[in-house]
Scaffold this motif. Structure first.
Motif, PDB file in Angstrom:
ATOM      1  N   VAL A  12       0.820  -1.214   0.000  1.00 37.45           N
ATOM      2  CA  VAL A  12       0.000   0.000   0.000  1.00 37.45           C
ATOM      3  C   VAL A  12       0.853   1.263   0.000  1.00 37.45           C
ATOM      4  O   VAL A  12       0.410   2.308  -0.470  1.00 37.45           O
ATOM      5  CB  VAL A  12      -1.000   0.029   1.179  1.00 37.45           C
ATOM      6  CG1 VAL A  12      -2.037  -1.064   1.045  1.00 37.45           C
ATOM      7  CG2 VAL A  12      -0.299  -0.056   2.502  1.00 37.45           C
ATOM      8  N   SER A  13       2.085   1.179   0.507  1.00 36.49           N
ATOM      9  CA  SER A  13       2.961   2.355   0.580  1.00 36.49           C
ATOM     10  C   SER A  13       3.917   2.475  -0.602  1.00 36.49           C
ATOM     11  O   SER A  13       4.658   3.434  -0.699  1.00 36.49           O
ATOM     12  CB  SER A  13       3.778   2.316   1.873  1.00 36.49           C
ATOM     13  OG  SER A  13       2.924   2.337   2.990  1.00 36.49           O
ATOM     14  N   PRO A  43       8.867   5.179   2.093  1.00 36.09           N
ATOM     15  CA  PRO A  43       7.549   4.993   2.713  1.00 36.09           C
ATOM     16  C   PRO A  43       7.255   3.552   3.141  1.00 36.09           C
ATOM     17  O   PRO A  43       6.578   3.326   4.134  1.00 36.09           O
ATOM     18  CB  PRO A  43       6.569   5.445   1.634  1.00 36.09           C
ATOM     19  CG  PRO A  43       7.347   5.717   0.405  1.00 36.09           C
ATOM     20  CD  PRO A  43       8.795   5.682   0.738  1.00 36.09           C
ATOM     21  N   VAL A  44       7.762   2.567   2.400  1.00 39.05           N
ATOM     22  CA  VAL A  44       7.485   1.164   2.734  1.00 39.05           C
ATOM     23  C   VAL A  44       8.189   0.755   4.032  1.00 39.05           C
ATOM     24  O   VAL A  44       7.712  -0.111   4.758  1.00 39.05           O
ATOM     25  CB  VAL A  44       7.891   0.237   1.572  1.00 39.05           C
ATOM     26  CG1 VAL A  44       7.653  -1.220   1.915  1.00 39.05           C
ATOM     27  CG2 VAL A  44       7.131   0.606   0.306  1.00 39.05           C
ATOM     28  N   SER A  45       9.306   1.398   4.357  1.00 39.29           N
ATOM     29  CA  SER A  45      10.090   1.022   5.537  1.00 39.29           C
ATOM     30  C   SER A  45       9.310   1.212   6.840  1.00 39.29           C
ATOM     31  O   SER A  45       9.603   0.558   7.834  1.00 39.29           O
ATOM     32  CB  SER A  45      11.388   1.824   5.597  1.00 39.29           C
ATOM     33  OG  SER A  45      11.115   3.191   5.807  1.00 39.29           O
ATOM     34  N   THR A  46       8.299   2.076   6.840  1.00 41.58           N
ATOM     35  CA  THR A  46       7.540   2.330   8.071  1.00 41.58           C
ATOM     36  C   THR A  46       6.616   1.171   8.434  1.00 41.58           C
ATOM     37  O   THR A  46       6.134   1.103   9.554  1.00 41.58           O
ATOM     38  CB  THR A  46       6.703   3.614   7.947  1.00 41.58           C
ATOM     39  OG1 THR A  46       5.784   3.460   6.858  1.00 41.58           O
ATOM     40  CG2 THR A  46       7.589   4.821   7.715  1.00 41.58           C
ATOM     41  N   ASP A  47       6.374   0.256   7.494  1.00 39.73           N
ATOM     42  CA  ASP A  47       5.491  -0.894   7.752  1.00 39.73           C
ATOM     43  C   ASP A  47       6.291  -2.196   7.722  1.00 39.73           C
ATOM     44  O   ASP A  47       5.841  -3.200   7.206  1.00 39.73           O
ATOM     45  CB  ASP A  47       4.370  -0.928   6.717  1.00 39.73           C
ATOM     46  CG  ASP A  47       3.218  -1.847   7.112  1.00 39.73           C
ATOM     47  OD1 ASP A  47       3.089  -2.164   8.311  1.00 39.73           O
ATOM     48  OD2 ASP A  47       2.455  -2.257   6.219  1.00 39.73           O
ATOM     49  N   VAL A  90       1.554  -7.608  -1.439  1.00 36.94           N
ATOM     50  CA  VAL A  90       2.073  -8.020  -0.133  1.00 36.94           C
ATOM     51  C   VAL A  90       1.334  -7.238   0.950  1.00 36.94           C
ATOM     52  O   VAL A  90       1.131  -6.032   0.838  1.00 36.94           O
ATOM     53  CB  VAL A  90       3.603  -7.844  -0.025  1.00 36.94           C
ATOM     54  CG1 VAL A  90       4.017  -6.401  -0.197  1.00 36.94           C
ATOM     55  CG2 VAL A  90       4.128  -8.379   1.302  1.00 36.94           C
ATOM     56  N   ILE A  91       0.918  -7.960   1.958  1.00 32.99           N
ATOM     57  CA  ILE A  91       0.253  -7.376   3.121  1.00 32.99           C
ATOM     58  C   ILE A  91       1.065  -7.761   4.351  1.00 32.99           C
ATOM     59  O   ILE A  91       1.474  -8.917   4.496  1.00 32.99           O
ATOM     60  CB  ILE A  91      -1.189  -7.914   3.266  1.00 32.99           C
ATOM     61  CG1 ILE A  91      -2.024  -7.517   2.050  1.00 32.99           C
ATOM     62  CG2 ILE A  91      -1.828  -7.427   4.557  1.00 32.99           C
ATOM     63  CD1 ILE A  91      -3.390  -8.157   2.024  1.00 32.99           C
ATOM     64  N   VAL A  92       1.271  -6.799   5.231  1.00 35.39           N
ATOM     65  CA  VAL A  92       1.957  -7.069   6.496  1.00 35.39           C
ATOM     66  C   VAL A  92       0.887  -7.213   7.566  1.00 35.39           C
ATOM     67  O   VAL A  92       0.064  -6.314   7.767  1.00 35.39           O
ATOM     68  CB  VAL A  92       2.931  -5.927   6.865  1.00 35.39           C
ATOM     69  CG1 VAL A  92       3.595  -6.203   8.202  1.00 35.39           C
ATOM     70  CG2 VAL A  92       3.973  -5.751   5.770  1.00 35.39           C
TER      71      VAL A  92
END
Length: 118
Positions: A12-13, A43-47, A90-92
């Motif tokens: 999503v990011s 932005p992806v690193s925050t999740d 991909v979903i975390v």
């Protein structure tokens, strides 16, 4: 024809990859490789997941099972040419709320209160 498949992961990011992965790799191995190469900035690193097991991969609207291999999924990927990049979502999984309970705390919560009224 090479056994390697280039995968890009849509989060999503933002996007992650592409990563070159062997077609004989299981989805669990893909998750472990993705986890090891998770972006450290942007932005992806925050999740960032806390473990590879926190990742869920989706291809063609279907959640992928850890035991499946990429070769098993080739029919869902369409025609793979030398320059093809396959996109998976991909979903975390979110971290569980609150602190983790010990087995003793879980048992006490299931049994209820230990109070007696006289």
């Amino acid at each position: 024809m090479s056994d390697d498949i280039e995968l890009k992961f849509r989060h999503v990011s933002g996007d992650i990859g592409p990563l070159k992965v062997s077609g004989s790799s299981s989805i669990l191995q893909v998750k472990e490789q993705l986890y090891a190469q998770w972006p450290k900035d942007g932005p992806v690193s925050t999740d960032k997941p806390s473990a590879a097991s926190d990742l869920r991969l989706i291809l063609g609207g279907k959640f992928l099972d850890n035991s499946e291999t990429l070769n098993d999924l080739r029919p869902s990927m369409g025609e793979l040419k030398a320059d093809t990049v396959v996109t998976m979502h991909v979903i975390v999984r979110p971290a569980p709320a609150g602190k983790p309970q010990t087995s003793k705390e879980k048992k006490e919560a299931q049994q209820g209160c230990g109070c007696t009224v006289q």
